[in-house]
Design a protein around this motif. Sequence first.
Motif, PDB file in Angstrom:
ATOM      1  N   ALA A  91     -68.000 -16.643 -31.933  1.00 52.40           N
ATOM      2  CA  ALA A  91     -68.821 -15.296 -32.259  1.00 52.40           C
ATOM      3  C   ALA A  91     -70.060 -15.490 -32.988  1.00 52.40           C
ATOM      4  O   ALA A  91     -71.008 -14.595 -31.911  1.00 52.40           O
ATOM      5  CB  ALA A  91     -67.838 -14.242 -33.081  1.00 52.40           C
ATOM      6  N   LYS A  92     -70.320 -16.298 -33.355  1.00 53.88           N
ATOM      7  CA  LYS A  92     -71.144 -16.044 -34.571  1.00 53.88           C
ATOM      8  C   LYS A  92     -72.588 -16.945 -32.981  1.00 53.88           C
ATOM      9  O   LYS A  92     -73.732 -16.524 -33.487  1.00 53.88           O
ATOM     10  CB  LYS A  92     -71.635 -17.557 -35.513  1.00 53.88           C
ATOM     11  CG  LYS A  92     -72.421 -17.433 -36.136  1.00 53.88           C
ATOM     12  CD  LYS A  92     -72.558 -18.858 -37.504  1.00 53.88           C
ATOM     13  CE  LYS A  92     -73.767 -18.751 -38.108  1.00 53.88           C
ATOM     14  NZ  LYS A  92     -72.922 -20.496 -39.156  1.00 53.88           N
ATOM     15  N   LEU A  93     -72.199 -17.735 -32.185  1.00 53.46           N
ATOM     16  CA  LEU A  93     -73.039 -18.419 -31.129  1.00 53.46           C
ATOM     17  C   LEU A  93     -73.584 -17.127 -30.072  1.00 53.46           C
ATOM     18  O   LEU A  93     -74.811 -17.056 -30.441  1.00 53.46           O
ATOM     19  CB  LEU A  93     -72.712 -19.421 -30.674  1.00 53.46           C
ATOM     20  CG  LEU A  93     -73.433 -19.796 -29.241  1.00 53.46           C
ATOM     21  CD1 LEU A  93     -75.145 -20.679 -30.021  1.00 53.46           C
ATOM     22  CD2 LEU A  93     -72.748 -21.371 -28.902  1.00 53.46           C
ATOM     23  N   ASP A  94     -72.420 -16.235 -29.739  1.00 56.24           N
ATOM     24  CA  ASP A  94     -72.448 -15.320 -28.963  1.00 56.24           C
ATOM     25  C   ASP A  94     -73.559 -14.536 -30.180  1.00 56.24           C
ATOM     26  O   ASP A  94     -73.891 -13.783 -28.514  1.00 56.24           O
ATOM     27  CB  ASP A  94     -70.997 -15.235 -28.467  1.00 56.24           C
ATOM     28  CG  ASP A  94     -70.871 -15.530 -27.334  1.00 56.24           C
ATOM     29  OD1 ASP A  94     -71.254 -16.304 -26.824  1.00 56.24           O
ATOM     30  OD2 ASP A  94     -69.006 -14.767 -27.227  1.00 56.24           O
ATOM     31  N   ARG A  95     -73.034 -13.430 -30.753  1.00 56.38           N
ATOM     32  CA  ARG A  95     -73.708 -13.094 -31.812  1.00 56.38           C
ATOM     33  C   ARG A  95     -75.727 -13.210 -31.070  1.00 56.38           C
ATOM     34  O   ARG A  95     -76.441 -12.657 -31.040  1.00 56.38           O
ATOM     35  CB  ARG A  95     -73.518 -13.027 -32.889  1.00 56.38           C
ATOM     36  CG  ARG A  95     -74.619 -11.723 -33.481  1.00 56.38           C
ATOM     37  CD  ARG A  95     -73.775 -11.552 -35.306  1.00 56.38           C
ATOM     38  NE  ARG A  95     -74.087 -10.935 -36.069  1.00 56.38           N
ATOM     39  CZ  ARG A  95     -75.340  -9.576 -36.177  1.00 56.38           C
ATOM     40  NH1 ARG A  95     -75.583  -9.489 -34.773  1.00 56.38           N
ATOM     41  NH2 ARG A  95     -75.920  -9.101 -36.945  1.00 56.38           N
ATOM     42  N   LEU A  96     -75.586 -14.692 -31.635  1.00 55.17           N
ATOM     43  CA  LEU A  96     -77.295 -15.099 -31.857  1.00 55.17           C
ATOM     44  C   LEU A  96     -77.277 -15.537 -30.311  1.00 55.17           C
ATOM     45  O   LEU A  96     -78.917 -14.434 -29.860  1.00 55.17           O
ATOM     46  CB  LEU A  96     -76.968 -16.688 -32.153  1.00 55.17           C
ATOM     47  CG  LEU A  96     -78.635 -17.669 -31.851  1.00 55.17           C
ATOM     48  CD1 LEU A  96     -79.620 -17.118 -33.150  1.00 55.17           C
ATOM     49  CD2 LEU A  96     -78.680 -19.154 -32.355  1.00 55.17           C
ATOM     50  N   LEU A  97     -76.980 -15.506 -29.625  1.00 55.86           N
ATOM     51  CA  LEU A  97     -77.302 -14.869 -27.942  1.00 55.86           C
ATOM     52  C   LEU A  97     -78.285 -14.376 -27.477  1.00 55.86           C
ATOM     53  O   LEU A  97     -78.705 -13.957 -27.092  1.00 55.86           O
ATOM     54  CB  LEU A  97     -76.396 -16.395 -27.087  1.00 55.86           C
ATOM     55  CG  LEU A  97     -76.719 -18.104 -27.856  1.00 55.86           C
ATOM     56  CD1 LEU A  97     -75.558 -18.219 -25.971  1.00 55.86           C
ATOM     57  CD2 LEU A  97     -77.886 -18.343 -27.424  1.00 55.86           C
ATOM     58  N   ASP A  98     -76.862 -13.408 -27.891  1.00 57.10           N
ATOM     59  CA  ASP A  98     -77.152 -11.692 -27.942  1.00 57.10           C
ATOM     60  C   ASP A  98     -78.109 -10.721 -28.247  1.00 57.10           C
ATOM     61  O   ASP A  98     -78.888 -10.836 -27.703  1.00 57.10           O
ATOM     62  CB  ASP A  98     -75.400 -11.183 -27.705  1.00 57.10           C
ATOM     63  CG  ASP A  98     -76.120  -9.302 -27.709  1.00 57.10           C
ATOM     64  OD1 ASP A  98     -76.161  -9.399 -26.639  1.00 57.10           O
ATOM     65  OD2 ASP A  98     -75.275  -8.865 -28.724  1.00 57.10           O
ATOM     66  N   LEU A  99     -78.016 -11.021 -29.603  1.00 57.99           N
ATOM     67  CA  LEU A  99     -79.918 -10.941 -30.479  1.00 57.99           C
ATOM     68  C   LEU A  99     -80.891 -11.243 -29.745  1.00 57.99           C
ATOM     69  O   LEU A  99     -81.843 -10.828 -30.203  1.00 57.99           O
ATOM     70  CB  LEU A  99     -79.403 -11.384 -32.248  1.00 57.99           C
ATOM     71  CG  LEU A  99     -78.112 -10.526 -32.538  1.00 57.99           C
ATOM     72  CD1 LEU A  99     -78.735 -11.176 -34.641  1.00 57.99           C
ATOM     73  CD2 LEU A  99     -78.923  -9.145 -32.954  1.00 57.99           C
ATOM     74  N   THR A 100     -80.686 -12.607 -29.618  1.00 56.95           N
ATOM     75  CA  THR A 100     -81.845 -13.007 -29.114  1.00 56.95           C
ATOM     76  C   THR A 100     -82.372 -13.114 -27.297  1.00 56.95           C
ATOM     77  O   THR A 100     -83.360 -13.260 -26.929  1.00 56.95           O
ATOM     78  CB  THR A 100     -82.263 -14.839 -28.905  1.00 56.95           C
ATOM     79  OG1 THR A 100     -81.052 -15.012 -28.238  1.00 56.95           O
ATOM     80  CG2 THR A 100     -81.875 -14.984 -30.802  1.00 56.95           C
ATOM     81  N   GLY A 101     -81.022 -12.201 -26.438  1.00 59.89           N
ATOM     82  CA  GLY A 101     -81.854 -11.805 -25.297  1.00 59.89           C
ATOM     83  C   GLY A 101     -81.586 -12.526 -24.791  1.00 59.89           C
ATOM     84  O   GLY A 101     -81.649 -12.651 -23.460  1.00 59.89           O
ATOM     85  N   THR A 102     -80.564 -13.891 -24.977  1.00 60.45           N
ATOM     86  CA  THR A 102     -80.419 -15.255 -24.344  1.00 60.45           C
ATOM     87  C   THR A 102     -78.897 -15.505 -23.662  1.00 60.45           C
ATOM     88  O   THR A 102     -78.858 -16.567 -22.418  1.00 60.45           O
ATOM     89  CB  THR A 102     -81.436 -16.521 -24.676  1.00 60.45           C
ATOM     90  OG1 THR A 102     -80.077 -16.346 -26.418  1.00 60.45           O
ATOM     91  CG2 THR A 102     -82.509 -16.189 -24.685  1.00 60.45           C
ATOM     92  N   LEU A 103     -77.754 -14.385 -23.824  1.00 61.66           N
ATOM     93  CA  LEU A 103     -76.651 -14.617 -23.256  1.00 61.66           C
ATOM     94  C   LEU A 103     -75.926 -14.929 -22.446  1.00 61.66           C
ATOM     95  O   LEU A 103     -75.329 -15.696 -21.664  1.00 61.66           O
ATOM     96  CB  LEU A 103     -75.608 -13.582 -24.500  1.00 61.66           C
ATOM     97  CG  LEU A 103     -74.400 -13.683 -24.140  1.00 61.66           C
ATOM     98  CD1 LEU A 103     -74.207 -15.146 -25.106  1.00 61.66           C
ATOM     99  CD2 LEU A 103     -73.643 -12.117 -24.528  1.00 61.66           C
ATOM    100  N   ASP A 104     -76.638 -13.246 -21.683  1.00 56.81           N
ATOM    101  CA  ASP A 104     -76.524 -13.177 -19.911  1.00 56.81           C
ATOM    102  C   ASP A 104     -77.414 -14.796 -19.205  1.00 56.81           C
ATOM    103  O   ASP A 104     -77.353 -15.069 -18.269  1.00 56.81           O
ATOM    104  CB  ASP A 104     -77.350 -12.321 -19.337  1.00 56.81           C
ATOM    105  CG  ASP A 104     -75.849 -11.526 -19.631  1.00 56.81           C
ATOM    106  OD1 ASP A 104     -75.015 -11.775 -20.389  1.00 56.81           O
ATOM    107  OD2 ASP A 104     -76.899  -9.636 -19.417  1.00 56.81           O
TER     108      ASP A 104
END
Length: 135
Positions: A91-104
């Motif tokens: 969840a921590k990695l997903d949050r980082l990727l989401d906050l930085t706009g890189t998840l998708d």
Amino acid sequence: MTTHPHQLRFTTLDTQDSVRIEVHGDLDHDNADLLVNEVTDQLTARPGLTDLHLHCAELGAVDSMGLSALLMISRHTAAAGVRLHLDERSAKLDRLLDLTGTLDHLTAPPRPEPRGPQCGESTTAVRPTGPDSLT
């Protein structure tokens, strides 16, 4: 010699057309290049590779250099025509990727390649005619 408890290490497992790299520890400014180098080595050594799986269950902290490494890996795999998978993300990695706009960007399935004209199909555009056209 004392080692940092979160020092990056990984285990690489491969099959005929895929590689799985299990990542353990922190992906940070001290060692992000190690993972990029491992991925680059795998892509170079395996030209028939179709999928690269980064198993992230044991991934610790990821700083800006770690995120940059993941983006670099994404560019390398895309250039090689290899699908990147970030498996077992925390969840921590997903949050980082989401906050930085890189998840998708890092986790979306690849888009189908544009289909070119098939044999016998015209490559010219059709222009509208009639009362609603701009001609």
